[in-house]
Write a protein that holds these residues in place. Sequence first.
Motif, mmCIF file in Angstrom:
data_model
loop_
_atom_site.group_PDB
_atom_site.id
_atom_site.type_symbol
_atom_site.label_atom_id
_atom_site.label_comp_id
_atom_site.label_asym_id
_atom_site.label_seq_id
_atom_site.Cartn_x
_atom_site.Cartn_y
_atom_site.Cartn_z
ATOM 1 N N ILE A 442 0.851 -1.181 0.000
ATOM 2 C CA ILE A 442 0.000 0.000 0.000
ATOM 3 C C ILE A 442 0.891 1.237 0.000
ATOM 4 O O ILE A 442 2.079 1.167 0.341
ATOM 5 N N SER A 443 0.310 2.366 -0.384
ATOM 6 C CA SER A 443 0.953 3.673 -0.239
ATOM 7 C C SER A 443 -0.058 4.611 0.403
ATOM 8 O O SER A 443 -1.159 4.781 -0.136
ATOM 9 N N LEU A 444 0.315 5.197 1.530
ATOM 10 C CA LEU A 444 -0.590 6.106 2.234
ATOM 11 C C LEU A 444 -0.279 7.554 1.878
ATOM 12 O O LEU A 444 0.883 7.949 1.772
ATOM 13 N N PHE A 445 -1.353 8.342 1.736
ATOM 14 C CA PHE A 445 -1.260 9.776 1.494
ATOM 15 C C PHE A 445 -1.707 10.496 2.763
ATOM 16 O O PHE A 445 -2.689 10.091 3.400
ATOM 17 N N TYR A 446 -0.993 11.584 3.115
ATOM 18 C CA TYR A 446 -1.291 12.333 4.334
ATOM 19 C C TYR A 446 -1.635 13.784 4.005
ATOM 20 O O TYR A 446 -1.231 14.323 2.961
ATOM 21 N N ASP A 447 -2.369 14.398 4.919
ATOM 22 C CA ASP A 447 -2.734 15.806 4.795
ATOM 23 C C ASP A 447 -1.459 16.651 4.711
ATOM 24 O O ASP A 447 -0.536 16.490 5.521
ATOM 25 N N ASP A 533 -3.227 3.409 11.461
ATOM 26 C CA ASP A 533 -3.173 2.803 12.795
ATOM 27 C C ASP A 533 -2.474 1.444 12.757
ATOM 28 O O ASP A 533 -1.680 1.113 13.653
ATOM 29 N N LEU A 534 -2.770 0.652 11.731
ATOM 30 C CA LEU A 534 -2.131 -0.660 11.611
ATOM 31 C C LEU A 534 -0.621 -0.510 11.424
ATOM 32 O O LEU A 534 0.168 -1.216 12.079
ATOM 33 N N LEU A 535 -0.208 0.403 10.570
ATOM 34 C CA LEU A 535 1.223 0.597 10.351
ATOM 35 C C LEU A 535 1.916 1.092 11.611
ATOM 36 O O LEU A 535 3.037 0.663 11.926
ATOM 37 N N ASP A 536 1.269 1.971 12.359
ATOM 38 C CA ASP A 536 1.856 2.439 13.619
ATOM 39 C C ASP A 536 2.037 1.279 14.594
ATOM 40 O O ASP A 536 3.058 1.186 15.291
ATOM 41 N N LYS A 571 11.991 -0.821 7.576
ATOM 42 C CA LYS A 571 12.194 -0.012 6.376
ATOM 43 C C LYS A 571 11.055 -0.219 5.380
ATOM 44 O O LYS A 571 10.561 0.743 4.764
ATOM 45 N N LEU A 572 10.620 -1.455 5.235
ATOM 46 C CA LEU A 572 9.531 -1.771 4.316
ATOM 47 C C LEU A 572 8.229 -1.100 4.755
ATOM 48 O O LEU A 572 7.551 -0.442 3.947
ATOM 49 N N PHE A 573 7.864 -1.264 6.021
ATOM 50 C CA PHE A 573 6.593 -0.713 6.493
ATOM 51 C C PHE A 573 6.610 0.814 6.486
ATOM 52 O O PHE A 573 5.569 1.444 6.264
ATOM 53 N N CYS A 574 7.759 1.405 6.726
ATOM 54 C CA CYS A 574 7.871 2.861 6.589
ATOM 55 C C CYS A 574 7.600 3.287 5.148
ATOM 56 O O CYS A 574 6.991 4.335 4.907
ATOM 57 N N SER A 575 8.055 2.465 4.195
ATOM 58 C CA SER A 575 7.825 2.815 2.786
ATOM 59 C C SER A 575 6.340 2.826 2.449
ATOM 60 O O SER A 575 5.908 3.531 1.533
ATOM 61 N N PHE A 576 5.539 2.057 3.195
ATOM 62 C CA PHE A 576 4.093 2.052 2.963
ATOM 63 C C PHE A 576 3.460 3.401 3.315
ATOM 64 O O PHE A 576 2.348 3.699 2.887
#
Length: 587
Positions: A442-447, A533-536, A571-576
Amino acid sequence: MSKDHIFNRVIVFVGILSIFLFVQAFSLPFNKQSTEICHDQTDCKYLLTEDLRDRQYSRRPTRRQLCEFCRITMPLVRGLISRNKTDHIQDIATYICGQLKIADDTVCRMAIEAYQTSVFSVTRNTQLTSHEMCSLALGCSKIKNPIIAWNISLPDVPKPPVIPFRPPPPHAKKIRILQLSDIHIDFEYQPGSLADCEQPLCCRNISTSKSKTKTEESEAGFWGDYRNCDIPVWTVENMFKHIVKNEKFDFIYWTGDLPPHNIWNQTRNDQINAQEQLTRLFLKYFPDKIILPTLGNHEATPCNLFPTPTVKEDNIEWLYNVLAKEWTQTGLPSSFYDNIKNGAFYSIKMAPNFRVISLNTNYCPKENFWLFLNSTDPLGQLDWLVKILQQSENNNEKVHIIGHIDPSQCLESWSANYYRIVNRYESTIVGQIFGHSHKDEISLFYDLENTTRAVSVAYLGPSVTPLSFLNPSYRIYEVDGNYPMATWQILDHTTVYLNLTEANLYNVTKWKKEYSVREVFQLENLMPESWNDLLDKVLDDIDSEQANKLFRYYSKSSDRFPDCDAYCKRKLFCSFKQARSDNFIPC
């Protein structure tokens, strides 16, 4: 680093960074003195390769070292090109490719021949300085040149208030969308051939190795192989038969990449033939389904090279003319014919309050080095996207965006502008689906103002090809839709895979449910904040069961995927969390 990845690095910049790129591909340190000697002499291939061969290959150079080496080498390369001494560059590149065993001599020669004309043209005509070319290729420093650093304008219309997600009524209608991505059919796949060969693509009659003899262990499996091999056509047909028999779905997102990975030896006729054969398969197995396609980077030849209309030396019309014919046979309206011919992107209204926008993302990555001439919103695609989204907002439509390459893999300006668009239209864009990586991501977009608030999520669907070390997969999305007040939000997705080890061992194909995302991760919904929340959680406890599951599904439950320790997973999960290529979000 996989052999395929190394080879892609070689062909992307061969000629521009002919020597430097081979060094990068094998992570070799370099000798500044050697390059200075090379700069002063006519024939430098022996000086360079003798130095490279004598080094320890285990130490990976830093980006700073690579950037310095690029800046030293680039003026030499450009000088040779400007004086039309390109045979010298080709000679150096071919020699080093063979000496460092990046591929065999034939592959090296054919890859360089395939790319050199375009590379030399770009290098000769670009307005970028050598320093800027290195920065663009390697991320050495920010580039202020307006052909690379640019922005599009957004309408002067206030962003509507964001309405919190409300679950649909229990008995509300749902639609199901099948995603097929990165099929990469190899029509020359040969069971029993060498699966661990010296070419970038194996499992073919021409696959060879000077250092390895063919044994039962090294032979390609009948249904496919985990090593550097694409998927045989009979396995694709087996998957299609399973889908027809066992899945219920309304239409298909086909997110690109059809031809095999023999990118050093492809012709336009090869690519056209692959498109025509896929159309026949789609019509055979899904005759009553609308297929909404996007264009992959492998559909072009040479791979990745999509010249813009301003390029006089080359064009991509041959491919777009074929796509216009093939795509309108599998569900797109015939009225789209001219639009596809002009850029292979389109917008289609699928329901009174629902629209799908298909982007041609091949005009965004640095691997398309025609963009070194000018990367400013090629074909005006992002400006067009904004206009369509504003119309959809005005008409209370919800939108899914589909494409091949995830925007986090694009040049910074394209990626940042797309990010701005997603921020502005977060209430309109309710789904983003891409492919390209072959894995499940996945790729997350933030405000942009409040960087802790996730505003959108892009799904990078798993590939059908097993290349490399993966299981063939497809995905079904469950969407709230097809009634007047539908949100068209993605409610869940289920991934189905074929375990190649079992299939080849028992000669039986069992397409099995790998997981449903809400069930496995116990998510209340699939809104961006739930993913955040899951990634955190997994980043806080990198050895947790949830973290291990997330990595297992990322690797498509492969028996052969390389191990990943805690640092690797972090590193991988941060890339998400990074939907922008400049790593906008701290992690």
